[in-house]
Design an enzyme around this catalytic site. Structure first.
Site, PDB file in Angstrom:
ATOM      1  CG  PHE A 156      -1.879  -1.163   1.260  1.00  0.00           C
ATOM      2  CD1 PHE A 156      -2.698  -1.472   0.182  1.00  0.00           C
ATOM      3  CD2 PHE A 156      -1.939  -1.964   2.386  1.00  0.00           C
ATOM      4  CE1 PHE A 156      -3.554  -2.566   0.227  1.00  0.00           C
ATOM      5  CE2 PHE A 156      -2.793  -3.060   2.446  1.00  0.00           C
ATOM      6  CZ  PHE A 156      -3.613  -3.361   1.364  1.00  0.00           C
ATOM      7  NE  ARG A 268     -34.001  17.081  -7.935  1.00  0.00           N
ATOM      8  CZ  ARG A 268     -34.490  16.371  -8.937  1.00  0.00           C
ATOM      9  NH1 ARG A 268     -34.387  16.828 -10.176  1.00  0.00           N
ATOM     10  NH2 ARG A 268     -35.067  15.203  -8.725  1.00  0.00           N
ATOM     11  CG  HIS A 339     -25.716  15.808  -5.663  1.00  0.00           C
ATOM     12  ND1 HIS A 339     -25.148  16.562  -4.666  1.00  0.00           N
ATOM     13  CD2 HIS A 339     -25.301  16.363  -6.842  1.00  0.00           C
ATOM     14  CE1 HIS A 339     -24.404  17.519  -5.206  1.00  0.00           C
ATOM     15  NE2 HIS A 339     -24.485  17.427  -6.525  1.00  0.00           N
ATOM     16  CD  GLU A 364       0.274   9.412   5.690  1.00  0.00           C
ATOM     17  OE1 GLU A 364       1.173   9.756   6.479  1.00  0.00           O
ATOM     18  OE2 GLU A 364       0.526   8.869   4.603  1.00  0.00           O
ATOM     19  CD  GLU A 368     -10.822   2.969  13.952  1.00  0.00           C
ATOM     20  OE1 GLU A 368     -12.033   3.164  13.736  1.00  0.00           O
ATOM     21  OE2 GLU A 368      -9.935   3.063  13.068  1.00  0.00           O
TER      22      GLU A 368
END
Length: 380
Positions: A156, A268, A339, A364, A368
């Site tokens: 990762f 909207r 939306h 990073e 928790e």
């Protein structure tokens, strides 16, 4: 603390905001769809000085402070969280540890490459079996003559697929646990180094996140960063700084989502009126705006303390990262909700912002872990 940005910081904010809106925003949907690393925009950001914001001019950087870096990361992340974290990693996780712990030769050799984006930087701490507990890492490094030999893998790693310079952590003395970890500057073409699986991510999809493999990787001993056994200290201090940037990234996502939600709510119409006139919509917007502003102030405080030269700002950085992550999740979630069905489609930016926001509670240091860090500082 003065809550007003100074003239230089405002100029930087205006410059980055214009670039983000004119250049990054139109490209963000395609970058997300293709998951292709945005080389062209990263090069342009380097020309603006944004790949080395806090690096002194003598090493090719812009010579700004950490609050300026936070401001820049926020503006970029409002429209493209992928680009925001690429810039953050290059600044705080790659350039910063070299600037802070490297010797003069290392600074002169590597910092200009990072600030110009000739080579992208990455930070290799996480392993398949060592995430929240980096002290349990399994990668090893042993000194043989003029080289360290590194074996193991990392997982990762943001920017890894396109990076040329890696800050790599490995165990040099197993008996000392975290005090036996050392840090190294590893170049992409060092013998024994290779890339592994490329991660297909839910969000921040174009960050070239992938696995690193070290098979008797030869690293010149002069590429030891700091001293042997200093690696854990280097990693933790670097993460304190980087959490300010990730907090700023989260604030950017939160503000970007809030801006989209406000715009849509004013356009909207349902039940014969604009949906922004309904109190429950107003309530969601008010909560998101309050959380976003509070998160921004926490990020600014942490950056301010770093700029003031405060020796330890671990708690403040953890608070900023933790709360800003929560704000990003909330703001992007309500933006999708406002939306309605359209928010669940890729036709609107809020869908992407919602996916991007989730990672901020994880990398990073998870939310928790941030709570543990904060509580330990409170109970010291």
């Amino acid at each position: 603390m003065d809550f007003e940005l100074n003239e230089e910081q405002r100029m930087l904010q205006d410059t980055v905001r214009k670039f983000a809106n004119d250049v990054l925003k139109p490209k963000a949907p395609e970058i997300d769809k293709s998951a292709e690393f945005p080389h062209d925009t990263i090069k342009k950001l380097a020309e603006l000085g944004l790949m080395g914001v806090v690096v002194p001019e003598e090493y090719g950087g812009a010579g700004f402070d950490f609050l300026s870096l936070a401001v820049a990361i926020e503006e970029i992340s409002k429209v493209c969280a992928t680009t925001g974290v690429i810039v953050a990693v290059n600044n705080s996780l790659a350039a910063y540890p070299i600037l802070t712990f490297g010797n003069e030769e290392q600074k002169k050799r590597y910092l200009p490459l990072l600030t110009s984006a000739e080579k992208i930087g990455a930070f290799a701490l996480t392993e398949p079996n060592a995430g929240s507990d980096p002290a349990s890492m399994e990668a090893t490094a042993r000194l043989e003559g003029d080289h360290y030999i590194i074996n193991g893998s990392k997982r990762f790693i943001t920017n890894a697929g396109e990076a040329g310079i890696f800050i790599v952590f490995a165990v040099t003395d197993k008996e000392k646990r975290h005090k036996g970890i050392s840090a190294f500057i590893v170049e992409r073409d060092f013998p024994g180094f290779s890339l592994g699986k490329h991660e297909d991510l839910m969000g921040i999809r174009a960050t070239a996140n992938c696995e690193l493999n070290f098979d008797d990787c030869k690293v010149p001993k002069e590429n030891l960063l700091g001293e042997e056994g200093q690696g854990f200290k280097i990693a933790m201090h670097t993460l304190d700084v980087s959490r300010i940037d990730i907090g700023a990234q989260a604030v950017g996502v939160a503000q970007g989502a809030l801006d989209e939600a406000i715009r849509y709510a004013k356009e909207r119409t349902q039940f014969g009126k604009k949906i922004c006139e309904f109190e429950f919509i107003q309530g969601m917007l008010a909560e998101a705006a309050t959380m976003t502003d509070a998160a921004r102030l926490l990020v600014y405080r942490a950056a301010y303390l770093k700029d003031k030269g405060v020796e330890r700002f671990t708690r403040e950085a953890a608070m900023a990262k933790y709360f800003a992550s929560e704000a990003a999740i909330y703001a992007s979630r309500i933006a999708v909700q406002i939306h309605g069905g359209y928010g669940y489609t890729k036709d609107y930016a809020v869908e992407r912002l919602y996916r991007d926001a989730k990672i901020m509670e994880i990398y990073e240091g998870t939310s928790e872990i941030q709570k543990i860090v904060i509580s330990r500082q409170l109970l010291r």
